[in-house]
Design a protein around this motif. Structure first.
Motif, mmCIF file in Angstrom:
data_model
loop_
_atom_site.group_PDB
_atom_site.id
_atom_site.type_symbol
_atom_site.label_atom_id
_atom_site.label_comp_id
_atom_site.label_asym_id
_atom_site.label_seq_id
_atom_site.Cartn_x
_atom_site.Cartn_y
_atom_site.Cartn_z
ATOM 1 N N PHE A 1 0.718 -1.125 -0.053
ATOM 2 C CA PHE A 1 -0.088 0.023 -0.045
ATOM 3 C C PHE A 1 0.761 1.354 -0.138
ATOM 4 C CE2 PHE A 1 -1.615 3.524 2.580
ATOM 5 C CZ PHE A 1 -2.783 3.743 1.756
ATOM 6 N N VAL A 2 1.902 1.338 0.975
ATOM 7 C CA VAL A 2 2.698 2.415 0.912
ATOM 8 C C VAL A 2 3.508 2.518 -0.341
ATOM 9 C CG1 VAL A 2 4.893 3.572 2.094
ATOM 10 C CG2 VAL A 2 2.847 2.247 3.550
ATOM 11 N N ALA A 3 4.058 1.631 -0.865
ATOM 12 C CA ALA A 3 4.626 1.603 -2.290
ATOM 13 C C ALA A 3 3.717 2.229 -3.426
ATOM 14 C CB ALA A 3 5.311 -0.034 -2.659
ATOM 15 N N ASP A 4 2.819 1.696 -3.410
ATOM 16 C CA ASP A 4 1.859 2.119 -4.283
ATOM 17 C C ASP A 4 1.340 3.618 -4.032
ATOM 18 O OD1 ASP A 4 1.686 -0.097 -5.832
ATOM 19 O OD2 ASP A 4 -0.260 -0.592 -4.900
ATOM 20 N N PHE A 5 1.156 4.255 -2.750
ATOM 21 C CA PHE A 5 0.772 5.561 -2.472
ATOM 22 C C PHE A 5 2.008 6.641 -2.722
ATOM 23 C CE2 PHE A 5 -0.011 9.183 0.376
ATOM 24 C CZ PHE A 5 -1.242 9.396 -0.068
ATOM 25 N N VAL A 6 3.207 5.957 -2.421
ATOM 26 C CA VAL A 6 4.193 6.927 -2.762
ATOM 27 C C VAL A 6 4.646 7.174 -4.402
ATOM 28 C CG1 VAL A 6 5.273 7.091 -0.442
ATOM 29 C CG2 VAL A 6 5.992 5.472 -2.216
ATOM 30 N N GLY A 7 4.084 5.836 -5.074
ATOM 31 C CA GLY A 7 4.517 6.098 -6.519
ATOM 32 C C GLY A 7 5.551 5.345 -6.716
ATOM 33 N N SER A 8 5.542 5.077 -8.337
ATOM 34 C CA SER A 8 6.741 4.646 -8.891
ATOM 35 C C SER A 8 7.935 5.798 -9.228
ATOM 36 C CB SER A 8 6.524 4.048 -10.225
ATOM 37 O OG SER A 8 5.811 5.063 -10.998
ATOM 38 N N THR A 9 7.625 6.823 -8.904
ATOM 39 C CA THR A 9 8.525 7.736 -8.779
ATOM 40 C C THR A 9 9.150 8.348 -7.572
ATOM 41 O OG1 THR A 9 7.051 9.646 -8.692
ATOM 42 C CG2 THR A 9 7.607 8.918 -11.000
ATOM 43 N N ARG A 10 9.230 7.316 -6.722
ATOM 44 C CA ARG A 10 9.721 7.407 -5.299
ATOM 45 C C ARG A 10 11.241 7.631 -5.511
ATOM 46 N NH1 ARG A 10 8.187 2.129 -4.940
ATOM 47 N NH2 ARG A 10 9.665 0.726 -4.373
ATOM 48 N N GLY A 11 12.031 7.161 -6.327
ATOM 49 C CA GLY A 11 13.518 7.078 -6.360
ATOM 50 C C GLY A 11 13.853 8.580 -6.736
ATOM 51 N N LEU A 12 12.825 9.246 -7.592
ATOM 52 C CA LEU A 12 13.062 10.686 -8.103
ATOM 53 C C LEU A 12 12.806 11.638 -6.931
ATOM 54 C CD1 LEU A 12 11.542 10.794 -11.614
ATOM 55 C CD2 LEU A 12 14.193 10.843 -10.941
ATOM 56 N N ARG A 13 11.694 11.142 -6.061
ATOM 57 C CA ARG A 13 11.397 11.987 -4.881
ATOM 58 C C ARG A 13 12.475 11.867 -4.049
ATOM 59 N NH1 ARG A 13 6.028 9.709 -5.221
ATOM 60 N NH2 ARG A 13 4.404 11.380 -6.169
ATOM 61 N N ARG A 14 13.259 11.106 -4.030
ATOM 62 C CA ARG A 14 14.474 10.707 -2.951
ATOM 63 C C ARG A 14 15.472 11.882 -3.230
ATOM 64 N NH1 ARG A 14 17.222 5.365 -3.021
ATOM 65 N NH2 ARG A 14 18.610 6.298 -1.247
ATOM 66 N N LEU A 15 15.722 12.176 -4.382
ATOM 67 C CA LEU A 15 16.585 13.320 -4.793
ATOM 68 C C LEU A 15 16.301 14.460 -4.190
ATOM 69 C CD1 LEU A 15 16.898 12.548 -8.671
ATOM 70 C CD2 LEU A 15 18.730 12.050 -7.055
ATOM 71 N N ALA A 16 14.808 14.831 -4.121
ATOM 72 C CA ALA A 16 14.621 16.056 -3.412
ATOM 73 C C ALA A 16 14.653 16.174 -1.960
ATOM 74 C CB ALA A 16 13.107 16.336 -3.999
ATOM 75 N N VAL A 17 14.850 15.020 -1.343
ATOM 76 C CA VAL A 17 14.819 15.138 0.178
ATOM 77 C C VAL A 17 16.243 14.640 0.878
ATOM 78 C CG1 VAL A 17 12.272 14.594 0.331
ATOM 79 C CG2 VAL A 17 13.952 12.663 0.537
ATOM 80 N N THR A 18 17.098 14.500 -0.298
ATOM 81 C CA THR A 18 18.614 14.108 0.088
ATOM 82 C C THR A 18 19.125 15.318 0.074
ATOM 83 O OG1 THR A 18 18.072 11.919 -0.435
ATOM 84 C CG2 THR A 18 20.152 12.580 -0.112
ATOM 85 N N PRO A 19 19.929 15.760 1.155
ATOM 86 C CA PRO A 19 20.943 16.830 0.921
ATOM 87 C C PRO A 19 22.150 16.607 0.205
ATOM 88 C CG PRO A 19 20.959 16.234 3.147
ATOM 89 C CD PRO A 19 19.764 15.518 2.485
ATOM 90 N N LEU A 20 22.780 17.363 -0.463
ATOM 91 C CA LEU A 20 24.391 17.247 -0.820
ATOM 92 C C LEU A 20 25.129 17.826 0.481
ATOM 93 C CD1 LEU A 20 26.223 17.140 -3.221
ATOM 94 C CD2 LEU A 20 25.917 19.531 -3.335
#
Length: 330
Positions: free
Chosen positions: A244-263
């Motif tokens: 359920f969580v995997a479906d809710f966050v979506g197939s683009t969750r890998g891209l969303r990780r880029l937005a929440v990971t600081p350099l």
């Protein structure tokens, strides 16, 4: 699901076995255990009817829980006077709820006056708060709500919620009624405000992008009021607890990780030996990986310079982006 493993010390908010079942047998919220640390922003997210707004309203007891206990700064408030409880908790809703026939300054003064502040003190506090949320009091104080845009009214709602200087702020879809451009601006403004004021915030949203962008932690609710996962945005996107969580966050969750990971500086390569032709434009060290990768793709270069203020600290390569993502899960 037990979600009480927060940070060190006593949490500012603790829900212990809190649930809501209506008289007709409908289970709106299953027994939820949830801690929110002082100064933390937690986002409750999920599909319509999953119990996220009901959970929020049980914290200030606009809805009374059927089971469980609610603790605020270590004190059990389940049996406290709900009116007194709400006076110590800021509350912001999507529709804002401003008094239409009162000027903006009077709307913000409402809560301090209820606490017995003098009109002069309440007015001064209201003007300070309008300025804090980015509304010039000389320009906006004497206007009426209908003379403001949706985004401006939302800012007034936040100012009014902060007027009593509450340690806890509850927000129910606060940015949902404005257009996407204004919404992003309001999110940025509120996150700046949160960093400055250090309030403990619980925010309900239906938008997973808003949740992972704003929340220190995110609670995903499933149908039937089940708390499906409670985690940091990075952990949520990298390790969904179930299908359920995997479906809710979506197939683009890998891209969303880029937005929440600081350099970070340790993700960079040294500047030594880098020629000008190989180096793209520079980005700031406090950029997200999403911003860094966008700059790499825009310049079509194998690496991009990274600055800390005016000082170059290294270069970022695609391998550095991958290393940063991998290390974010340790």
């Amino acid at each position: 699901m037990d979600a009480t493993a927060s940070g060190p010390g006593e949490p500012m908010i603790r829900l212990s076995g809190v649930g809501k079942t209506y008289d007709d047998g409908t289970v709106a919220v299953q027994e939820v255990d949830l801690d929110v640390a002082a100064g933390e922003m937690v986002c409750l997210v999920g599909p319509s009817g999953c119990g996220k707004s009901t959970t929020l309203k049980m914290i200030n007891r606009l809805i009374e829980p059927t089971t469980g206990r609610i603790f605020l700064d270590g004190q059990d408030v389940t049996d406290a006077d709900p009116v007194e409880l709400r006076r110590g908790i800021g509350y912001v809703i999507q529709q804002v709820g401003l008094f239409p026939h009162q000027r903006i300054i009077n709307n913000v003064m409402t809560v301090p006056l209820l606490y017995g502040e003098s009109k002069a003190t309440a007015r001064e506090r209201a003007r300070e708060l309008l300025d804090t949320v980015g509304l010039d009091p000389d320009q906006y104080a004497d206007r009426y709500p209908h003379q403001l845009s949706g985004g401006q009214r939302q800012r007034v709602g936040v100012a009014r919620a902060l007027a009593a200087n509450p340690p806890v702020l509850l927000m129910d879809e606060p940015f949902g009624a404005v257009d996407p451009v204004v919404r992003t601006r309001l999110q940025d403004e509120f996150m700046r405000l949160q960093r400055d004021l250090g309030k403990t915030v619980v925010l309900v949203t239906h938008d997973i992008d808003e949740a992972v962008r704003m929340g220190n932690r995110v609670a995903i609710f499933a149908a039937g009021g089940r708390l499906a996962q409670y985690a940091t945005p990075t952990e949520l996107l990298a390790r969904p607890a179930d299908d359920f969580v995997a479906d809710f966050v979506g197939s683009t969750r890998g891209l969303r990780r880029l937005a929440v990971t600081p350099l970070r500086e340790e993700h960079l390569e040294p500047l030594d030996g880098v020629t000008g032709g190989a180096l793209g434009s520079a980005i700031d060290l406090d950029s997200s990986l999403e911003e860094a990768l966008a700059a790499l793709l825009r310049d079509d270069k194998p690496m991009i310079g990274v600055k800390d203020g005016a000082r170059f600290v290294g270069v970022l390569t695609p391998a550095g982006v991958h290393r940063a993502l991998r290390e974010s899960l340790r």
